[in-house]
Design a protein around this motif. Sequence first.
Motif, PDB file in Angstrom:
ATOM      1  N   ILE A   1      43.288  45.907  39.400  1.00 32.28           N
ATOM      2  CA  ILE A   1      42.803  45.903  40.768  1.00 32.28           C
ATOM      3  C   ILE A   1      41.277  45.885  40.795  1.00 32.28           C
ATOM      4  CG2 ILE A   1      42.655  47.221  42.915  1.00 32.28           C
ATOM      5  CD1 ILE A   1      45.343  45.941  42.535  1.00 32.28           C
ATOM      6  N   ILE A   2      40.740  44.954  41.586  1.00 35.82           N
ATOM      7  CA  ILE A   2      39.325  44.966  41.942  1.00 35.82           C
ATOM      8  C   ILE A   2      39.282  45.037  43.462  1.00 35.82           C
ATOM      9  CG2 ILE A   2      37.130  43.729  41.886  1.00 35.82           C
ATOM     10  CD1 ILE A   2      38.120  42.320  39.357  1.00 35.82           C
ATOM     11  N   ALA A   3      38.660  46.076  43.990  1.00 36.05           N
ATOM     12  CA  ALA A   3      38.569  46.245  45.438  1.00 36.05           C
ATOM     13  C   ALA A   3      37.129  46.038  45.887  1.00 36.05           C
ATOM     14  CB  ALA A   3      39.062  47.635  45.850  1.00 36.05           C
ATOM     15  N   ALA A   4      36.952  45.780  47.176  1.00 31.60           N
ATOM     16  CA  ALA A   4      35.601  45.549  47.695  1.00 31.60           C
ATOM     17  C   ALA A   4      35.505  46.045  49.126  1.00 31.60           C
ATOM     18  CB  ALA A   4      35.241  44.065  47.634  1.00 31.60           C
ATOM     19  N   THR A   5      34.303  46.435  49.505  1.00 29.76           N
ATOM     20  CA  THR A   5      34.041  46.839  50.881  1.00 29.76           C
ATOM     21  C   THR A   5      32.600  46.545  51.235  1.00 29.76           C
ATOM     22  OG1 THR A   5      33.992  48.706  52.436  1.00 29.76           O
ATOM     23  CG2 THR A   5      33.519  49.205  50.132  1.00 29.76           C
ATOM     24  N   ASN A   6      32.355  46.175  52.496  1.00 25.83           N
ATOM     25  CA  ASN A   6      30.983  45.981  52.953  1.00 25.83           C
ATOM     26  C   ASN A   6      30.477  47.212  53.702  1.00 25.83           C
ATOM     27  OD1 ASN A   6      32.260  45.791  55.480  1.00 25.83           O
ATOM     28  ND2 ASN A   6      32.291  43.556  55.400  1.00 25.83           N
TER      29      ASN A   6
ATOM     30  N   LYS B   1      43.677  34.171  31.550  1.00 28.53           N
ATOM     31  CA  LYS B   1      44.651  33.086  31.539  1.00 28.53           C
ATOM     32  C   LYS B   1      45.803  33.333  32.505  1.00 28.53           C
ATOM     33  CE  LYS B   1      43.646  31.681  26.789  1.00 28.53           C
ATOM     34  NZ  LYS B   1      44.182  31.465  25.420  1.00 28.53           N
ATOM     35  N   ARG B   2      45.776  34.502  33.151  1.00 29.31           N
ATOM     36  CA  ARG B   2      46.807  34.846  34.134  1.00 29.31           C
ATOM     37  C   ARG B   2      46.229  34.732  35.542  1.00 29.31           C
ATOM     38  NH1 ARG B   2      51.112  37.133  31.491  1.00 29.31           N
ATOM     39  NH2 ARG B   2      52.194  36.428  33.376  1.00 29.31           N
ATOM     40  N   PRO B   3      47.035  34.905  36.593  1.00 27.65           N
ATOM     41  CA  PRO B   3      46.559  34.626  37.952  1.00 27.65           C
ATOM     42  C   PRO B   3      45.432  35.544  38.426  1.00 27.65           C
ATOM     43  CG  PRO B   3      48.964  34.739  37.863  1.00 27.65           C
ATOM     44  CD  PRO B   3      48.471  35.244  36.559  1.00 27.65           C
ATOM     45  N   PHE B   4      44.559  34.979  39.250  1.00 28.95           N
ATOM     46  CA  PHE B   4      43.588  35.746  40.026  1.00 28.95           C
ATOM     47  C   PHE B   4      43.875  35.457  41.491  1.00 28.95           C
ATOM     48  CE2 PHE B   4      39.721  35.807  42.586  1.00 28.95           C
ATOM     49  CZ  PHE B   4      39.221  37.080  42.320  1.00 28.95           C
ATOM     50  N   LEU B   5      44.235  36.496  42.245  1.00 31.39           N
ATOM     51  CA  LEU B   5      44.544  36.322  43.660  1.00 31.39           C
ATOM     52  C   LEU B   5      43.613  37.203  44.487  1.00 31.39           C
ATOM     53  CD1 LEU B   5      48.461  36.295  43.726  1.00 31.39           C
ATOM     54  CD2 LEU B   5      46.897  34.357  43.663  1.00 31.39           C
ATOM     55  N   ALA B   6      43.093  36.644  45.575  1.00 29.37           N
ATOM     56  CA  ALA B   6      42.193  37.363  46.466  1.00 29.37           C
ATOM     57  C   ALA B   6      42.882  37.592  47.800  1.00 29.37           C
ATOM     58  CB  ALA B   6      40.891  36.582  46.662  1.00 29.37           C
ATOM     59  N   VAL B   7      42.808  38.823  48.307  1.00 31.74           N
ATOM     60  CA  VAL B   7      43.427  39.188  49.573  1.00 31.74           C
ATOM     61  C   VAL B   7      42.360  39.809  50.469  1.00 31.74           C
ATOM     62  CG1 VAL B   7      45.283  40.458  50.706  1.00 31.74           C
ATOM     63  CG2 VAL B   7      45.530  39.754  48.313  1.00 31.74           C
ATOM     64  N   ASN B   8      42.171  39.252  51.659  1.00 31.40           N
ATOM     65  CA  ASN B   8      41.288  39.863  52.641  1.00 31.40           C
ATOM     66  C   ASN B   8      42.134  40.791  53.501  1.00 31.40           C
ATOM     67  OD1 ASN B   8      39.690  40.476  54.934  1.00 31.40           O
ATOM     68  ND2 ASN B   8      38.481  38.616  54.628  1.00 31.40           N
TER      69      ASN B   8
ATOM     70  N   LEU C   1      41.245  42.956  46.225  1.00 30.95           N
ATOM     71  CA  LEU C   1      41.509  43.463  47.565  1.00 30.95           C
ATOM     72  C   LEU C   1      40.183  43.588  48.300  1.00 30.95           C
ATOM     73  CD1 LEU C   1      44.110  46.263  46.715  1.00 30.95           C
ATOM     74  CD2 LEU C   1      44.552  43.897  47.426  1.00 30.95           C
ATOM     75  N   ASP C   2      39.848  42.574  49.085  1.00 30.98           N
ATOM     76  CA  ASP C   2      38.598  42.570  49.831  1.00 30.98           C
ATOM     77  C   ASP C   2      38.778  43.343  51.139  1.00 30.98           C
ATOM     78  OD1 ASP C   2      35.990  42.041  50.430  1.00 30.98           O
ATOM     79  OD2 ASP C   2      36.278  39.913  50.875  1.00 30.98           O
TER      80      ASP C   2
ATOM     81  N   LEU D   1      33.713  47.019  44.255  1.00 36.09           N
ATOM     82  CA  LEU D   1      32.501  46.266  44.580  1.00 36.09           C
ATOM     83  C   LEU D   1      32.027  46.670  45.965  1.00 36.09           C
ATOM     84  CD1 LEU D   1      33.685  42.746  43.357  1.00 36.09           C
ATOM     85  CD2 LEU D   1      32.237  44.362  42.125  1.00 36.09           C
ATOM     86  N   ILE D   2      30.764  47.086  46.065  1.00 36.90           N
ATOM     87  CA  ILE D   2      30.196  47.564  47.319  1.00 36.90           C
ATOM     88  C   ILE D   2      28.982  46.708  47.650  1.00 36.90           C
ATOM     89  CG2 ILE D   2      29.244  49.566  48.535  1.00 36.90           C
ATOM     90  CD1 ILE D   2      30.597  51.288  46.297  1.00 36.90           C
TER      91      ILE D   2
END
Length: 461
Positions: free
Chosen positions: A277-282, A190-197, A239-240, A167-168
């Motif tokens: 994995i879903i990653a993101a960057t600004n 139905k399984r965990p969603f965890l967000a990490v900055n 992974l933000d 995600l950009i």
Amino acid sequence: MPHVLIVDDEPNTRAALAEIVGAEGFTTAVAGDLREARIQIVRQSPDVVLTDLKLPDGSGMDLFKELDPSIPVEVILITGHASVESAVDALRLGAADYLIKPINMQRLKAILDRIPRAGDLKAEIGSLRGELRRFGRFGRMLGSSAVMQDLYDQIGKVAPTEATVLLIGESGTGKELAAQTLHDLSLRRKRPFLAVNCGAISPNLIESEMFGHERGSFTGAERQHKGYFERSHGGTLFLDEITEMPIELQVKLLRVLETGVFMRVGTNQEIECDVRIIAATNRNPQEAVAEGKLREDLYHRLNVFPIHLPPLRERAKDVELLAQSFLDQLNETHKTSKAFSPAMLADMASHAWPGNVRELKNYVHRAFIMTDGGLIDTVAAPIQLAPASKAESEPIVTIPVGMSLAEADKRLIFATLQHCGGVKKHAAEVLGISLKTLYNRLEDYAATDAREADVQDVPVS
């Protein structure tokens, strides 16, 4: 009962897979090459195709052309060659997942557990498209502008797959909300969603936070700790601010993505993980690669399905819809019935919102608090930041040729802080970094200045 077509040129592999798949509640058909597979597809349309990548008469990816695009079919590629390129190609073509020989049977069973029955997941996404037309909502996301509808189309296509998503978008555009929506519309919901900055964790602790540690592995490690990868097993890990992850840890992350195993700090025992994995960057990820902030090999591994989130200035049609939604939530929480004045709505629609949806939400909250009566207007809560038309009044930072990137970053940060009146939260939003990252940078600058001062104070003999 869902039907699985198994395509592999090795008879023993076909038989073993058929036994496992049958035990999981699927009917099966087998084929040794593309010709036999085409015959089986005509006989009975499969719900799942489990195919070797290399077959005697072609590639398993050729079967994509044989499948009816109007019928949801999950394709899982099997390869004896751990090639990132072939896996990425398969996922981009629409494969749900891929397996590497020798096949990990637990991973295969986990994949089969996620296979939707009778197209339930895609039917749900179709119903969300209807909800969008009625209310401007798509799952957890809100907006009916053309750019948002394009975004929903992309999310709807990639969510049911296992493809890694990058995600950009600018700070405040809703990247975590988009990641949560991708998870909610996936087979892992139905399984965990965890967000990490990645920019908000101390560099000294981030490896332990990601992969966990054993008791006694370092000073203060008084008990065993499970990291984000272990806790999100079977689910999704977001992974933000991936470009803020230390380079040395990026190497270890790449290995986990390629092998599916990791080790806790303080042990050599490998632990298997099944995590999307879903990653993101600004930031612009290619610029981050050029600046040495992001490893090129990791970038290509994460960039399987890139999605750009539009800034709020490109979706002005959604400002009123978003603002009203935020106000409705506040009214419901506080048992009030406040409303926006027409002038207030006009002012919000004309504002540039450099902080995007996050800035709009904070402003609505502030306006709600500042208004004593039932009608919210700009007299009680003026919009503080200048609109885009006044951007030319902003200060200019001059960077001479030959200046190091580190010094240029420092000059830009201090100039932005000064422009924002020393308000660090606002400065971080303008710079497009997290508040924690800004604090870390300022602490580094202070420590460097202190060391240089000490050196200058040393008497010369």
